[in-house]
Scaffold this active site. Sequence first.
Site, PDB file in Angstrom:
ATOM      1  N   ASN A 136      50.119  40.867  49.583  1.00  0.00           N
ATOM      2  CA  ASN A 136      49.254  41.926  49.034  1.00  0.00           C
ATOM      3  C   ASN A 136      48.035  42.033  49.944  1.00  0.00           C
ATOM      4  O   ASN A 136      47.178  41.152  49.936  1.00  0.00           O
ATOM      5  CB  ASN A 136      48.839  41.545  47.607  1.00  0.00           C
ATOM      6  CG  ASN A 136      47.786  42.486  47.051  1.00  0.00           C
ATOM      7  OD1 ASN A 136      47.585  43.590  47.561  1.00  0.00           O
ATOM      8  ND2 ASN A 136      47.110  42.054  45.994  1.00  0.00           N
ATOM      9  N   GLU A 192      42.895  42.219  39.787  1.00  0.00           N
ATOM     10  CA  GLU A 192      41.738  43.042  40.196  1.00  0.00           C
ATOM     11  C   GLU A 192      41.779  44.404  39.505  1.00  0.00           C
ATOM     12  O   GLU A 192      40.729  44.984  39.208  1.00  0.00           O
ATOM     13  CB  GLU A 192      41.704  43.149  41.730  1.00  0.00           C
ATOM     14  CG  GLU A 192      41.268  41.821  42.340  1.00  0.00           C
ATOM     15  CD  GLU A 192      41.921  41.469  43.661  1.00  0.00           C
ATOM     16  OE1 GLU A 192      42.397  42.368  44.376  1.00  0.00           O
ATOM     17  OE2 GLU A 192      41.952  40.259  43.975  1.00  0.00           O
ATOM     18  N   GLY A 247      41.985  34.484  45.314  1.00  0.00           N
ATOM     19  CA  GLY A 247      40.929  34.721  46.292  1.00  0.00           C
ATOM     20  C   GLY A 247      39.817  33.688  46.226  1.00  0.00           C
ATOM     21  O   GLY A 247      38.774  33.858  46.860  1.00  0.00           O
ATOM     22  N   GLU A 291      49.788  34.961  38.064  1.00  0.00           N
ATOM     23  CA  GLU A 291      48.618  34.814  38.923  1.00  0.00           C
ATOM     24  C   GLU A 291      47.404  34.415  38.083  1.00  0.00           C
ATOM     25  O   GLU A 291      46.711  35.285  37.542  1.00  0.00           O
ATOM     26  CB  GLU A 291      48.327  36.129  39.643  1.00  0.00           C
ATOM     27  CG  GLU A 291      49.449  36.596  40.533  1.00  0.00           C
ATOM     28  CD  GLU A 291      48.919  37.471  41.657  1.00  0.00           C
ATOM     29  OE1 GLU A 291      49.073  37.073  42.811  1.00  0.00           O
ATOM     30  OE2 GLU A 291      48.333  38.516  41.380  1.00  0.00           O
TER      31      GLU A 291
END
Length: 251
Positions: A10, A99, A172, A166
Site C-alpha cells: 500500500n 487511515e 506506520g 491491521e
Amino acid sequence: MTRRPWIVGNWKMNLMRGEAITLAREVAAIARDVEGRVDVGIAPPAIWLDPCVGAADGTPLAVYGQNCSTAEKGAFTGDISASMYRDAGAVGTLVGHSERRHVFGETDEQTATKVQRALELGLDVILCVGELLDERRSGATFEVVERQLRVALEGIDLSRITIAYEPVWAIGTGEVATPEQAQEVHSQIRAWVRENYGDSDADSIRIQYGGSAKPGNAAGLLAGPDVDGLLVGGAALTAADFGAIISAAAG
Ligand code: PEP
C-alpha cells in the site's frame, strides 16, 4: 488446504509519477519471479494507476486501488468510483483502511457500502479491520474486529474478499504485533468465518496481517498458520525491502 501467500504494498500518498513507474516495474519483475508461489499486488496512488497498470502488463502483478467511493457516479467532487478504478485497469481495491476510518472518519456502514460497490462494479476487495490501542488494552480487540467484519460482510459472497487484520497501533508506527498476537486474532477471524459462512470459505479465505511488516519480521509473522500474507505500507516503497518481504513469503 494451502492458501498461497498474498503480499500487497500500500503506497498510500507517496511517490511521484517517475518513482511510481520505476517501482511498479521492479515489483512486476519480482512478481514474475515468484509466480505460482506468492501472489503480489500494489496499491499505488489513484493518479498513477494507469502507468502502474502499464508497468504490470503481461506480468502477474495485481494493481489495486486504495479506496473507492460509496457512490457509482455523480456529483462527488474529488471521489473516484470503483468502476473508474476498474476502467483504469485495477483488479481490486483496499476498503476500510484504518487511515480511511480514523483519519477521514469513515464509518462501518460507509465501509460496508464501499465493499458492495466495489464487488458489484467488478473489483476484488481487501477489507481492512483492526483495533485501536485503547481497545486492545481494554480487552476489546476481537469485539471491535468482529463488529467491523459483521457490518462490512453482511450478505457478501466471500470468494473475492481478502481480510487484512491491521491493528491500528501498529500501522506506520514501527511497533509490530508479535507473531503470537497476529496469529491469535487471525485464528479468531477464521473461526468467525467458519461459524458464519462455513468450512469452505473459512479454509479458502486469505487473511493478511498489516502493521509495520518489514524484511526482518516478515517470516516470523507469516509462520502463523492463519497468517496468509501481508499488507505492507512503508516497507513497500522500495523494491529492496518489498522484494525481501516477498522472498520471505516464498520461503
Ligand atoms: C498499511 O498501510 O496498511 C500498513 C500496514 O502500513 P505500515 O506497513 O507502514 O505499518
